[in-house]
Structure formats: structure tokens, C-alpha cells
Design a protein around this motif. Structure first.
Motif, PDB file in Angstrom:
ATOM      1  N   GLN A   1      58.831  23.183  -8.953  1.00 46.95           N
ATOM      2  CA  GLN A   1      57.264  22.579  -9.176  1.00 46.95           C
ATOM      3  C   GLN A   1      57.688  21.115 -10.034  1.00 46.95           C
ATOM      4  O   GLN A   1      58.855  21.267 -10.472  1.00 46.95           O
ATOM      5  N   GLY A   2      56.677  20.244  -9.990  1.00 47.38           N
ATOM      6  CA  GLY A   2      56.840  19.031 -11.049  1.00 47.38           C
ATOM      7  C   GLY A   2      56.447  19.387 -12.375  1.00 47.38           C
ATOM      8  O   GLY A   2      55.737  20.507 -12.412  1.00 47.38           O
TER       9      GLY A   2
ATOM     10  N   GLN B   1      58.064  22.561 -16.767  1.00 41.14           N
ATOM     11  CA  GLN B   1      58.333  22.655 -15.270  1.00 41.14           C
ATOM     12  C   GLN B   1      58.750  23.779 -14.933  1.00 41.14           C
ATOM     13  O   GLN B   1      60.143  24.307 -15.091  1.00 41.14           O
TER      14      GLN B   1
ATOM     15  N   THR C   1      50.300  14.317  -4.187  1.00 37.55           N
ATOM     16  CA  THR C   1      50.905  15.163  -3.148  1.00 37.55           C
ATOM     17  C   THR C   1      51.987  14.440  -2.570  1.00 37.55           C
ATOM     18  O   THR C   1      51.923  13.369  -2.186  1.00 37.55           O
ATOM     19  N   GLN C   2      53.040  15.149  -2.595  1.00 33.98           N
ATOM     20  CA  GLN C   2      54.246  14.857  -1.844  1.00 33.98           C
ATOM     21  C   GLN C   2      54.432  15.581  -0.588  1.00 33.98           C
ATOM     22  O   GLN C   2      54.775  17.012  -1.048  1.00 33.98           O
TER      23      GLN C   2
ATOM     24  N   GLY D   1      53.668  15.139  -8.740  1.00 34.78           N
ATOM     25  CA  GLY D   1      53.693  15.969  -7.360  1.00 34.78           C
ATOM     26  C   GLY D   1      54.694  16.921  -7.827  1.00 34.78           C
ATOM     27  O   GLY D   1      55.337  17.080  -8.690  1.00 34.78           O
ATOM     28  N   THR D   2      54.986  17.552  -6.384  1.00 37.24           N
ATOM     29  CA  THR D   2      55.754  18.639  -6.396  1.00 37.24           C
ATOM     30  C   THR D   2      57.373  18.269  -6.069  1.00 37.24           C
ATOM     31  O   THR D   2      58.137  19.114  -5.911  1.00 37.24           O
TER      32      THR D   2
ATOM     33  N   PHE E   1      60.043  12.480  -7.973  1.00 33.85           N
ATOM     34  CA  PHE E   1      58.564  12.885  -8.475  1.00 33.85           C
ATOM     35  C   PHE E   1      57.933  11.664  -8.407  1.00 33.85           C
ATOM     36  O   PHE E   1      58.173  10.677  -9.235  1.00 33.85           O
TER      37      PHE E   1
ATOM     38  N   THR F   1      45.125  14.454  -8.338  1.00 32.47           N
ATOM     39  CA  THR F   1      46.044  15.280  -7.748  1.00 32.47           C
ATOM     40  C   THR F   1      47.042  14.358  -7.268  1.00 32.47           C
ATOM     41  O   THR F   1      46.631  13.140  -7.008  1.00 32.47           O
TER      42      THR F   1
ATOM     43  N   GLN G   1      54.376  20.007 -15.821  1.00 33.17           N
ATOM     44  CA  GLN G   1      53.029  20.101 -15.944  1.00 33.17           C
ATOM     45  C   GLN G   1      52.709  19.679 -17.619  1.00 33.17           C
ATOM     46  O   GLN G   1      53.368  20.328 -18.452  1.00 33.17           O
TER      47      GLN G   1
ATOM     48  N   PRO H   1      59.289  18.026   1.376  1.00 30.14           N
ATOM     49  CA  PRO H   1      60.076  18.812   0.247  1.00 30.14           C
ATOM     50  C   PRO H   1      61.538  18.325   0.327  1.00 30.14           C
ATOM     51  O   PRO H   1      62.033  18.061  -0.670  1.00 30.14           O
TER      52      PRO H   1
END
Lengths: 114, 116
Positions: free
Chosen positions: B41-42, B37, A5-6, A105-106, A91, A3, B44, A9
Motif C-alpha cells: 500500500q501507499g 505503510q 488512483t494509480q 496512491g497505491t 507513488f 483520493t 497513510q 500496479p
């Protein structure tokens, strides 16, 4: 499972100042790569910087540098002398050495102000 | 510009339809990966193709399928479209020759798919 994680935001920085974007990851692998990608409004993912896990020295690319803390599984990006063109989504991504996929990450949205 | 081109740039489909997205890899690259994407979100990982064979797949159902052609261009096919398939689909090419080369992915600008 790996995983990434960022936790930020959004971040904001003034032009010419320095900003640090955070990233943590979880893995049991010893051979892996870490990346920072930039995604401007054009949507194209652009590689900013890459770090190989077996290298202790932190990677640098001009105004971009990383702080790679392997034991803490932390991989932050420092942008020095920020420019308006640095505004984008950033990212963090992880890839095991032998696997084919990147795990992202998000993202962190970076704003650069005058 | 990376030399990776994707078509079309935007596409609107209705639920249940089928769609084909296309990618032209950077010259000399022999590996192509596809990512989905979703908004906010990032990306996938969907799957990767190397020398026309699937070489790794993410957590996507079989209705997501792909092809890589001898000229290293690629297609992503999605059958029985669902509303949740609405996303930006990114293609990335790389050269799987030396270890350090295959870690360098070059992305296209994506295809924005909307499923109504």
C-alpha cells in the motif's frame, strides 16, 4: 475526501527508453500540490518532482517531467532515458494547500530491463 | 541521504504490547509527520507535529499518540498493539517557514514493525 488512483500496479521499460506512469486524483480544492515519490528497496521515500496546482507549466527535473491536466485531474510522470537505478516503487501523492497530510496512491512498481 | 533517522529499523512485538518508535528530524526542521505503510500500500498519514503540538491527524485511533521534543526529535507510541498494526512506519520532517518550504518532506527509511 481526496483520493489518488494509480491504475498501473507494474510497469516495465528498457534501459534508455521512455516510460509514463499514470495518476488521477479527486478533489474539490483549488489550492493543492501534487508529487511523485520514489521508494527504492531501502524504503526511504525520495521526492522526484512536485507540481503546484496554480502553475500551468508542467514541472521538470532533469529526466523526469510531468503532464499535469488540471481539468481532467490527471498527473502522469514521464521518465526519459531510463536507467537501472530508476527501478523502484513510484507513488503519486496529493496535498491540499492548507492541510498537513499527504494522500498517496497505491504505487506503481517500475522494472528497468537491459 | 536526507538526514532523517529512525530507530529501530526493525521491531517485533506481540499483540497487546506497547511500542515506541523514534525519529530524529533533519537539522533545522520544525515539523514532523508520521505515516503508516502497510504491505503493498501507499503510506497513510497518522499525524503531524509542529512546535511540539499536534497539527493534524489522520484516521487513526487514540492508541496512536506522539510527541515532539524541543530539539524537534519525535516519538510515535502505539498502545495495545493489534496484528493489523504490522507495517512500515515512516517519519518525515519539513521546515514550516515559507509556503514553498513546508511542502518539501524529507523521509527517513522507516521502522518495520511486526506484531505477532
Amino acid at each position: 475526501a481526496q483520493t489518488v488512483t494509480q491504475s498501473q500496479p507494474e510497469m516495465s521499460v528498457q534501459e534508455a527508453e521512455t516510460v509514463t506512469l499514470s495518476c488521477t486524483y479527486d478533489t474539490s480544492e483549488s489550492d493543492y500540490y501534487l508529487f511523485w515519490y520514489k521508494q527504492p528497496p531501502s524504503r526511504q521515500m525520495i521526492l522526484v518532482i512536485r507540481q503546484e496546482a496554480y502553475k500551468q507549466q508542467n514541472a521538470t527535473e532533469n529526466r523526469f517531467s510531468v503532464n499535469f491536466q488540471k481539468a481532467a485531474k490527471s498527473f502522469s510522470l514521464k521518465i526519459s532515458d531510463s536507467q537501472l537505478g530508476d527501478a523502484a516503487m513510484y507513488f503519486c501523492a496529493y496535498k491540499p494547500g492548507t492541510a498537513s497530510k499527504l494522500t498517496f496512491g497505491t504505487g506503481t512498481r517500475l522494472q528497468v530491463t537491459l | 541521504e536526507t538526514g532523517v533517522t529512525q530507530s529501530p529499523t526493525h521491531l517485533i512485538k506481540t499483540r497487546g504490547q506497547q511500542v515506541t518508535l523514534r525519529c530524529s528530524s533533519q537539522s533545522g526542521h520544525n515539523t514532523v509527520s508520521w505515516y503508516q505503510q502497510a504491505l503493498g500500500q501507499g503510506p497513510q498519514f497518522i499525524f503531524q507535529y509542529y512546535r511540539e503540538e499536534e497539527n493534524g491527524r489522520g484516521n487513526f485511533p487514540p492508541r496512536f499518540s506522539g510527541l515532539q521534543f524541543p530539539n524537534y526529535s519525535s516519538e510515535l507510541n502505539v498502545n495495545a498493539l493489534e496484528l493489523d498494526d504490522s507495517a512500515l512506519y515512516l517519519c518525515a520532517s519539513s521546515l514550516r517557514f515559507r509556503r514553498q518550504d513546508k511542502e518539501k518532506l524529507f523521509f527517513g527509511s522507516g521502522t518495520q514493525l511486526s506484531v505477532l
